[in-house]
Scaffold this active site. Structure first.
Site, short mmCIF file in Angstrom:
data_model
loop_
_atom_site.label_atom_id
_atom_site.label_comp_id
_atom_site.label_asym_id
_atom_site.label_seq_id
_atom_site.Cartn_x
_atom_site.Cartn_y
_atom_site.Cartn_z
N CYS A 79 0.22 -5.69 54.67
CA CYS A 79 1.06 -5.79 54.23
C CYS A 79 0.95 -7.47 54.26
CB CYS A 79 2.64 -6.17 55.63
SG CYS A 79 2.85 -3.46 55.46
N GLY A 93 -29.23 -13.47 56.67
CA GLY A 93 -28.11 -12.25 57.01
C GLY A 93 -28.18 -11.50 55.74
C1 LIG Z 1 -24.65 -17.43 59.78
C2 LIG Z 1 -25.92 -17.71 60.12
C3 LIG Z 1 -26.98 -17.87 59.93
C4 LIG Z 1 -27.18 -16.37 58.38
O1 LIG Z 1 -25.88 -17.07 57.36
P1 LIG Z 1 -26.91 -15.89 56.35
O2 LIG Z 1 -25.60 -16.48 55.26
O3 LIG Z 1 -26.69 -14.74 56.44
O4 LIG Z 1 -27.87 -16.33 55.55
C5 LIG Z 1 -28.17 -17.99 60.34
N1 LIG Z 1 -27.99 -19.22 61.31
C6 LIG Z 1 -26.67 -20.03 61.73
C7 LIG Z 1 -26.83 -20.29 62.72
C8 LIG Z 1 -25.68 -19.15 61.18
O5 LIG Z 1 -24.46 -19.20 61.75
#
Ligand SMILES: *Cc1c(COP(=O)(O)O)cnc(C)c1O
Length: 418
Positions: free
Chosen positions: A341, A274
């Site tokens: 706040c 991600g």
């Molecule tokens: C959050 C998550 C990702 C992506 O993580 P990044 O840190 O954004 O690379 C991939 N797989 C699972 C199962 C996740 O929970």
């Protein structure tokens, strides 16, 4: 490395004239180039696929850009599945890596033909009861203890709620086989926002060895290994970006050493990134609206932690550029605050910046992942717009800003406002 915004001050003023600050801005060119590098890094693996982690940036326009670059999606909830379905992802385009999963989520994942990734041994029975066992299925592994590379400890899987022990993995595979599963995958996420080229290769070695062991023990037909997320980005200007081509080489090396000699050279490698896919290609654009001098010097901006939670939640660093003052000396020490706040609503504390005047545009870097999506409505603050800066330099609204009507929508049955 010096951090430079992917957009000019002139362009930002042009955008802000149409869509008032604050807003999250995304860089199509950067997103596409990075996705292509990612695919190139793993092109040695025939079945390779990146499944973009939807939770990082659940915007359909961005998801479709990644789809055009060949990516699938990784979902973890009912609405993420709905969104992915609406964007045209289906079947093996979707990994469903959830935990503590409600029955209706499993039902929808099964209906869409997503590859379901089970977080626990007890979910085998659960899935069988609520939706049935699909022919292709994945199990999430947790080796426990600490995860280390040659350069030290990276994280503590033993403290993490995710995944199964080795014994549970073997048991899950056996049960799943009895219930009709034919093709298997392995998944693990052992460290987050890693800054080295060693994370994936070390994780890959562990999972490839596990794949061989599980096949030998259970006879399971293992088709893929999912290295999940966790490749990081440098938020601070002194950090160097991870060289994804080197990472791909490292994983290839582990593949050659472990899987190929075991006759498993046709196993596909999957990733679920991600942050690495979108983090650097988004920024939060906000304007300085107040200046306050008490025991410290404060700049109040029109964004707040509701638009970007990471600094308040983790004390995370996000680099700030004051647009038009890139070459001015950083000789003022400020706390840059939002209007919640909550005293932790600070985008920066004791940050050395150029002198900021009311009306200045500030760019908060690296908000393209886990930025907008972690937003919330505390203090009745509204979520901002999201805008795409396209490859040809034009811009497009890809999510409008919330209005008070959106905020009150769940009270519509009370007819509060006549
Ligand atoms: C959050 C998550 C990702 C992506 O993580 P990044 O840190 O954004 O690379 C991939 N797989 C699972 C199962 C996740 O929970």
């Amino acid at each position: 490395m010096e951090k430079k915004p992917f957009v000019t001050k002139e362009k930002l003023e042009e955008i802000a004239a149409k869509y008032p600050t604050p807003f999250h801005l995304y860089d199509e060119k950067g997103i596409r180039e990075n996705a292509r590098r990612m695919n190139q890094a793993f092109s040695w693996n025939k079945g390779f696929r990146e499944y973009f982690a939807v939770k990082a940036t659940p915007n359909p326009v961005l998801m479709k850009i990644l789809k055009e670059e060949g990516c699938g999606v990784d979902c973890s909830s009912y609405t993420e599945l709905m969104l992915s379905d609406a964007c045209g992802f289906g079947g093996a385009d979707i990994m469903f890596s959830s935990n503590d999963t409600p029955p209706e989520d499993f039902r929808l994942a099964k209906k869409l033909g997503a590859i379901i990734n089970l977080d626990d041994l007890t979910h085998v029975e659960f899935l069988n009861e609520v939706a049935g066992i699909p022919e292709t299925i994945c199990c999430r592994y947790n080796p426990g203890g600490t995860f280390r590379t040659a350069n030290g400890i990276m994280d503590n899987p033993g403290e993490a709620k995710y995944g199964m022990t080795y014994g549970q993995m073997a048991e899950a595979y056996r049960k799943l086989g009895q219930l009709g599963a034919k093709r298997f995958g392995i998944h693990a996420f052992l460290a987050s926002n890693t800054q080295t080229e060693e994370y994936y290769p070390e994780l890959a070695r562990i999972l490839f060895e596990l794949a061989v062991k599980l096949r030998d023990k259970t006879g399971a037909d293992i088709r893929f290994v999912n290295l999940s997320g966790g490749v990081g980005i440098p938020y601070t200007p002194d950090g160097e970006p991870v060289d994804i081509l080197k990472v791909g080489e490292g994983v290839k090396e582990a593949f050659r050493r472990v899987l190929e000699p075991a006759g498993m050279g046709d196993v596909a490698v999957f990733t679920e990134l991600g942050r690495f896919m979108l983090g650097p290609y988004g920024c939060l654009v906000t304007r300085a609206v107040h200046e306050k001098h008490t025991y410290k010097d404060y700049i109040g901006v029109d964004a707040c932690a509701a638009n970007l939670m990471r600094p308040a939640m983790y004390g995370a660093y996000h680099h700030i550029t004051v647009m038009g003052k890139e070459d001015a000396p950083c000789d003022h020490k400020y706390d840059v605050t939002g209007g919640l706040c909550e005293n932790n609503d600070k985008f920066a504390i004791d940050r050395m910046l150029p002198k900021i005047d009311k009306g200045d545009l500030l760019v908060l870097h690296d908000t393209g992942a886990h930025g907008f999506s972690m937003g919330y409505n505390y203090n009745g603050k509204l979520r901002s717009a999201e805008i795409l800066l396209k490859e040809d330099g034009s811009f497009e609204l890809i999510r409008r800003a919330e209005t008070p009507e959106d905020y009150f929508a769940t009270l519509d049955f009370l007819n509060l406002f006549g």
